[in-house]
Scaffold this motif. Sequence first.
Motif, short mmCIF file in Angstrom:
data_model
loop_
_atom_site.label_atom_id
_atom_site.label_comp_id
_atom_site.label_asym_id
_atom_site.label_seq_id
_atom_site.Cartn_x
_atom_site.Cartn_y
_atom_site.Cartn_z
N THR A 16 -24.98 73.73 25.50
CA THR A 16 -26.20 73.90 24.50
C THR A 16 -25.72 75.02 23.71
O THR A 16 -25.62 76.09 24.00
N SER A 49 -39.11 71.40 23.03
CA SER A 49 -37.82 70.84 22.20
C SER A 49 -36.87 70.20 23.49
O SER A 49 -36.61 71.06 24.43
N ARG A 52 -25.42 69.88 22.86
CA ARG A 52 -26.80 69.67 22.32
C ARG A 52 -26.69 71.03 21.38
O ARG A 52 -26.13 72.38 21.72
N ILE A 60 -38.41 74.89 25.55
CA ILE A 60 -37.10 74.20 25.17
C ILE A 60 -36.55 73.76 26.63
O ILE A 60 -37.06 74.42 27.49
N TYR A 110 -34.01 70.56 17.41
CA TYR A 110 -33.34 70.62 18.60
C TYR A 110 -32.99 69.32 18.72
O TYR A 110 -33.54 68.13 18.46
N ILE A 160 -37.68 77.74 17.30
CA ILE A 160 -36.74 76.44 17.05
C ILE A 160 -37.19 75.35 16.10
O ILE A 160 -38.32 75.00 16.38
N ALA A 164 -29.52 73.66 19.18
CA ALA A 164 -30.92 74.07 18.90
C ALA A 164 -30.76 75.07 17.54
O ALA A 164 -30.03 76.08 17.64
#
Lengths: 328, 423, 460, 276, 276
Positions: free
Chosen positions: D57, D19, D240, D49, D252, D249, D242
């Motif tokens: 995030t 991601s 951002r 990620i 994302y 995940i 996720a």
Amino acid sequence: GCGGADSGSRDQVRAVGSSTVYPFAKAVAEQLAKSDPSIKSPIIESTGTGAGMKLFCAGVGPQHPDIADASRRMKKSEFDECVANGVKDITEIQVGLDGVAFAEAKGGANLALTPEDIYKALAKNPYGKPNTAKTWADVNPALPADPILVYGPPSTSGTRDALKELILAKGCDANPEMKALKDSDKKKHDDVCTQVREDGIYVDAGENDNLIVQKIEANPKAIGIFGFSYVESNADRIKGLTMSGITPTYETISNFSYPGARPLYIYVKKAHLKAIPGLQAYVTQWSKLWGKDGTLAKLGMVVAPDAVLAESAKAVTTMPSLDGSQLK
Amino acid sequence: MDTLTSSSADTLAAQRRARMAARLARRHTGDRLFKLAGLGAVAFSALVLVFLLVSMASSGLAGFQRSELRFDLPLRGQLSIDRDRLGQPDPASALELAGLPAMVDAAAEKGLGQGGAALLADGAWRDVAAQIAAKPALLDEPSLSLSLPATDELAAAQRGDGPEALRPVAQRLVQDGKLVRAFDWGFLARSDATSPQAVGIWGALKGSIMTMLVTIVLAFPVGVLAALYLEEYAPRNRWTDLIEISINNLAAVPSIIFGLLGLAVFLAIFPHYRSAPLIGGMTLALMTMPVIVISGRNAIKAVPPSIRDAALAMGASPVQVVFHHVLPLALPGILTGTIIGMARALGETAPLLMIGMRAFVASPPGDLTSPATVLPVQIFLWSDEIDRGFIERTSAAIVVLLVFLLLMNGLAIYLRNRFEKRW
Amino acid sequence: MSPAILLLLAFGLGLVGWLAARSRAWAFRAKTPDARLHSLPSFHAWYVALWIAVPALVFALVWNAVSPALITAHVLADPAAAALPGFGFEREAMLAQARAVAEGKAFGVFMPEAEGLIAPYRVALARYESIGLIVTILVALAGGAFAFLRLKPDFTARTRVERAVMSLLLIASLVAILTTAGIIISLVFETVRFFGMVSPIDFLFGTHWAPDPMSTGAVDGKQFGAIPLFWGTIYIGAIIAMLVAIPLGLMSAIYLTQYASSTVRKVIKPLLEILAGVPTVVYGYFAALTVAPAVRDFAQGIGISSASTESAVAAGLVMGVMIIPFVSSMADDSIAAVPDALRDGSLAMGATRAETIRKVLVPAALPGIVAGIMLAVSRAIGETMIVVMAAGASANLTANPFQSMTTVTFQIVAMLTGEGSFDHPATLSAFALGMVLFLVTLALNFIALRVVKRYREAYE
Amino acid sequence: MNAPLPLNDAPAEAAAQISTLPDDGPAKISARNVSVFYGAKRAIDDVSIDVPNDYVTAFIGPSGCGKSTFLRSLNRMNDTIANARVEGEILIDGQDIYRSGMDVVQLRARVGMVFQKPNPFPKSIYENIAYGPRIHGLTTSKNELDGIVETSLQRAGLWDEVKDRLTDSGTALSGGQQQRLCIARAIAVDPEVILMDEPCSALDPIATARIEELIDELRGRYAIVIVTHSMQQAARVSQRTAFFHMGKIVEYGTTSDIFTNPREERTKDYITGRYG
Amino acid sequence: MNAPLPLNDAPAEAAAQISTLPDDGPAKISARNVSVFYGAKRAIDDVSIDVPNDYVTAFIGPSGCGKSTFLRSLNRMNDTIANARVEGEILIDGQDIYRSGMDVVQLRARVGMVFQKPNPFPKSIYENIAYGPRIHGLTTSKNELDGIVETSLQRAGLWDEVKDRLTDSGTALSGGQQQRLCIARAIAVDPEVILMDEPCSALDPIATARIEELIDELRGRYAIVIVTHSMQQAARVSQRTAFFHMGKIVEYGTTSDIFTNPREERTKDYITGRYG
Ligand SMILES: Nc1ncnc2c1ncn2[C@@H]1O[C@H](COP(=O)(O)OP(=O)(O)OP(=O)(O)O)[C@@H](O)[C@H]1O
Ligand SMILES: Nc1ncnc2c1ncn2[C@@H]1O[C@H](COP(=O)(O)OP(=O)(O)OP(=O)(O)O)[C@@H](O)[C@H]1O
Ligand SMILES: [Mg+2]
Ligand SMILES: [Mg+2]
Ligand SMILES: O=P([O-])([O-])[O-]
């Protein structure tokens, strides 16, 4: 069981009192049970003489003990309490002697003491002046200059009482002034003559004489004060000190030439004699064992002089009542 | 923020980072030392415990032995006694009449040498009498090999102290295999006595068991009910506070004070029962009850409220909630606390000294009202005996007491682990 | 009549009532299938059973108390009793022995005079036994009938039975108050008597303790200064023992809660608890036989010649070891009660574990730890056997730990088992000392519980 | 990935997926094939990620999906859980924080953390802030320390409210103030990353709004990762997002993409409240 | 009420408002001016509402607004909280449940309750269900009891899963099964009303879906009141919704009205995730 708990009787003799008499009373009880299996072994409780008297004098009946063991004579006040509670007829029987003996470890300095030396070493205010003696030489130049360190019984014990009356008071009265004081001011005399110093030179050692033995073994310069039986039974580790030149032995104690003998008594509640099975037998058992070769002597009790023994033996059979007016 | 301050901020940050790095090693060492100190503390406690147990056990094991003399007693045709008489009460007297003591003495003189009879403990022939009474067929054996207790003096001489004169005798007998330290099963079956060779622990043990019986019968129900009341029902008011304060305080009141209470209250009400397990048990029950209440309350508290809610929401009455759900779930915890409280009571000495349980009692108590003593008091009494033969016996008594306590503790731990919260 | 029979009788009748009432309740249900009973049949059953058993037991209790007097009166009316001695113990003993034989508790009498009383006793016992039995049954029946007649489908049996249960619970919890009252009563009279002879000022503030239980005549209050005892108690129990117990206990708790794996904890914790479970008489023996001589040798080895075998250190050390588990388990609880969030917060700042414990956990748990220590202190100063066996009897007011010192509990035992007469102030002083001890532990506990409570509330 | 994943199990190809967003530049934190186990239980399953430096995030997902677990593995707070075990690599500024020589003490100073329930130490406000600098020995003088305390409180927007009562206990503040105190405390050791685990879930709406503002102010100075169960909050504060589901995940992307245009069926279901 | 209420305090006129829908017919439960206090703290402030018989009614609102408190006052479970006190009237079938002669034991048999965390008794599954019938003396024979156990489990949709292990402990079931067991337990005493306090918040999505289905099946047979913090859930399972805020009912109406067309500003804000 007690048999008839709510009222009525008890089927086991019950004796309370002195810790000094306790081992002897136990032995007598054990012998009684062996010799007559129909009798339940008496219950002996070591409460100390005072507490024992208190229990003994609380009244007549199965809930109160039959016998008080004592390492001193009954006090007038105790007798009066007895009478007040209906315990009017009491028989006093002297069963033997206990010696207050001074001892040191084997290999010690062999101190030759007199009551006077001991008084000067241990009194709080010898002859009225604060005690500053640190070594035996301070007390008596003839003695070595070793520090004084005496392990003795605590004030709650009968042995301590004996120490005061038999040794300290005697040493104190060697001084005529003190002797005179006795008549003029009894209280002051007692203070001066029997108070023990509290600056660490006399060590209250608790009731456990085994520990005193260990201690004087560890410190050969220290002295211990014991009941004589302890000295006897630990003869392999400690030895008795001479007092005015006399060694504590059975003989010297029983003829009172060693100045530390005190009588041991049992007090029997006459009202219980008929009602408690085994009581008479138990008292009689004492008389069988208190002789020279008897079990009690083996256990370290000092046999009383013959005259006393004869009188005691008579008391066992006739059970005379104690006359309160003789007591102090 | 302009560039200038930003760059000075950067240097500042760099400086700080450097300082942080410089301290790191020391901090980690501190951390490790701290952990070690903790480990040391735990290890110390464990070591003390192990040392205590091992030293008691090792000297206690000697206390399970006694000095015995071994020799043979010729029997067949020696005793003229009616066999039936042996089955009746008191066979010992019959055997005594038949002359058994003299026979034993004679055999001892013969087997052990001159003066051998005097080395036997007082009444040693009774052991023989008991053997014969138990198995009359022995009378037909040509001889019986005996192992009889020696006198305290000889026992002491065998240990290397006691009267000097006896030591060589003891040495000789030991060399001949006639004087041995033998395991003394009787120690677990006899009661108190004056001679260390003759004492036993059963009287005190039975006294302890009886006392504990009274304690648990009184303290457990009262403790559990009181815990339930306080935890589940008690309204918040002064009275409840008073009860709570009393209980918490009683749990910490020195045990000797309970002794004074027993002396002044119980013995005043029941003067006949001085030294009796009944009074001892009552006194200890008062002492144990608060412990049970407190652990009981904790166990009850640990029952999740969701269970109560569930039952209440089903229409159970408060009493049903408690007796159907809370009590069964809390019971393991309550039991654990009870056992620990009982273990404490089992080891308690001081209060019992105050109510006369320090007596010399030569036979095990017959019932709850007859005079008795208990294990810890017996230990205390023996530790005070003059005869050094008692030192080992004292340790042996301690071993017996400790075994009981360890068993009780073990049971508590087992219960706790087994029933530890499973909801 | 033996109490066991009465008990069985009461329970037996109760059981019968229980069964009868239950079946009656079932019958109500059967008759009116739709109507719910107010209470379950079993509550009806218990209601009736209680009404049977409780009055019967109460009567039996009363009867047990009064019937011996009635029986004795009956026997005394017998001609055989004319030969009895007047009042006194012998007379009672005879009566008791005859009675024991009549009841079958003994095989023969010890006093021959009692022989003739056995037969009258048998008669009287039989008569009063049957009276007791019959009346007990009547009482039970009356109670049962009363209760049984009240049963109805909508009878609130449950509420009533539960009320009885609640009263039982309340009574159980009142035992604690009674005990506290008992303690106070058993101490207060003798204490007051003691303070009638010795001034409280002398007692509480005097620095000289040398009562002489054997003395006669006037009491010298100056001998009853209890400060050396208090000092010895505090020095041994609150200073030396705590110097051992606090660091070891606290560090053990920290190690167990913060470092040890759960398996180690599972093994070590019970082990520590055993340390608290070892009887004090064993510690006392251990202290007297092993620790005390070792301490003395050590002290003499480093040149303290005045070292006594019965030193304060020996008793204090052993007591400290005994107390470790108390401190550690209380500390354990209070450290565990600190929310994990605080620990995580500190660790997330980059603190090491030691820093987290020292700077965050321990300060946060401090009230609980302090309370635990106070409880431990109260336990230590009340400890008896260790000091009786290892601390000695000299009332020294000194700071030298190698000297012998004495404590309050030691003096209580010594005075009450000593040779002095019982009304001597020295003996009575035991009760005054007991009172002081009681009040001090009360205060310590009170404060400790307050602290714990406030602190628990802070996190809940 | 184009096809919606089945709910129960993720196919192997998902494991390979990293991601990351290509526009984000070098990642501050890169996780590669990270799995976290509690005993035998796998709470995080092969997650990779890249977390950017300059944005906030957000991790979202239903309860129990592993958000907190993953977050705590970023500053090795999982080390404190006895049976937790981390597999895979987590790089901060390219350095693996699980490598053997790594000093967690230093790591945690660089990666600050704020928890769900405000957890100020039961000390004074001043001491709460000074705690970090003190243990790390960041300052040499009282003055410098005072400076740090003030700046940190200012950055956390708390200075004006508490400057007159720095000696009051930190626990005496209101919930929202406490949480800002915790943020200030984290800032005081000058971290590079700040992890926040549902920092507002115990707070009232007004306090929440205040913290959300603060997060926005801190953006750019620190890399910020925030776990939240409120999608609205994620939408408000993050750039951002996720989406976690069952230890993986699922999706994302930029926050606006995730909320307006989710690629995965599960993401959409979650966002529209079909479960969770 | 037309004007939006200020956030902080409700004006006096709101007190007079009775939340009821005229089309619902006679109410099963009617609360009139109910206030609930914890000590001095007022957790429910003068609430009046009519709960219909044939529908599922949902209580929603931010955390701490008093949903649980109000729910628990409907079967007098608040009695168990020492300092809780209820004012006003609550009528079930026209009878005041707080009147003096009321027997709470019988009331609670009529008004069952299911809790947030599944709380089966630590007994066997069978005993869990049989407990209620037993204490209320509903059956006279073992057979009859067996019948009740089976029907209850069937209605709760659990029978097939557990019929072979009725003697297993109820706590050994999965969370969702436990919750259905608790529902079965409540059903077993044949209640008229079932109260559910966030019955799914401890469950995973699949178990949640299962319970939601079950609630739908039970509708009509029992009057059901459900507290939930998930608006989606309220939307899915209920037909009537009451929105609580700070101890008051801000808005009451059909579920679709509340979610699609809230009259109150606060309701709207809450539903769109502005707070809570
Ligand atoms: N200490 C632990 N031991 C064992 N399992 C754990 C532990 N902590 C969490 N778990 C499990 O790991 C999984 C992930 O948990 P985690 O706390 O990371 O979820 P989350 O997404 O943060 O949920 P929430 O939104 O409820 O905080 C869950 O199934 C949880 O039960
Ligand atoms: N036992 C109690 N004692 C005192 N206050 C309480 C108690 N239970 C709840 N409260 C308070 O009453 C208010 C309402 O609580 P309640 O539990 O009813 O809220 P809720 O709407 O169910 O919240 P949640 O969604 O968190 O369950 C809250 O402010 C809470 O703090
Ligand atoms: Mg989480
Ligand atoms: Mg709620
Ligand atoms: O108990 P005593 O022998 O010391 O009187």
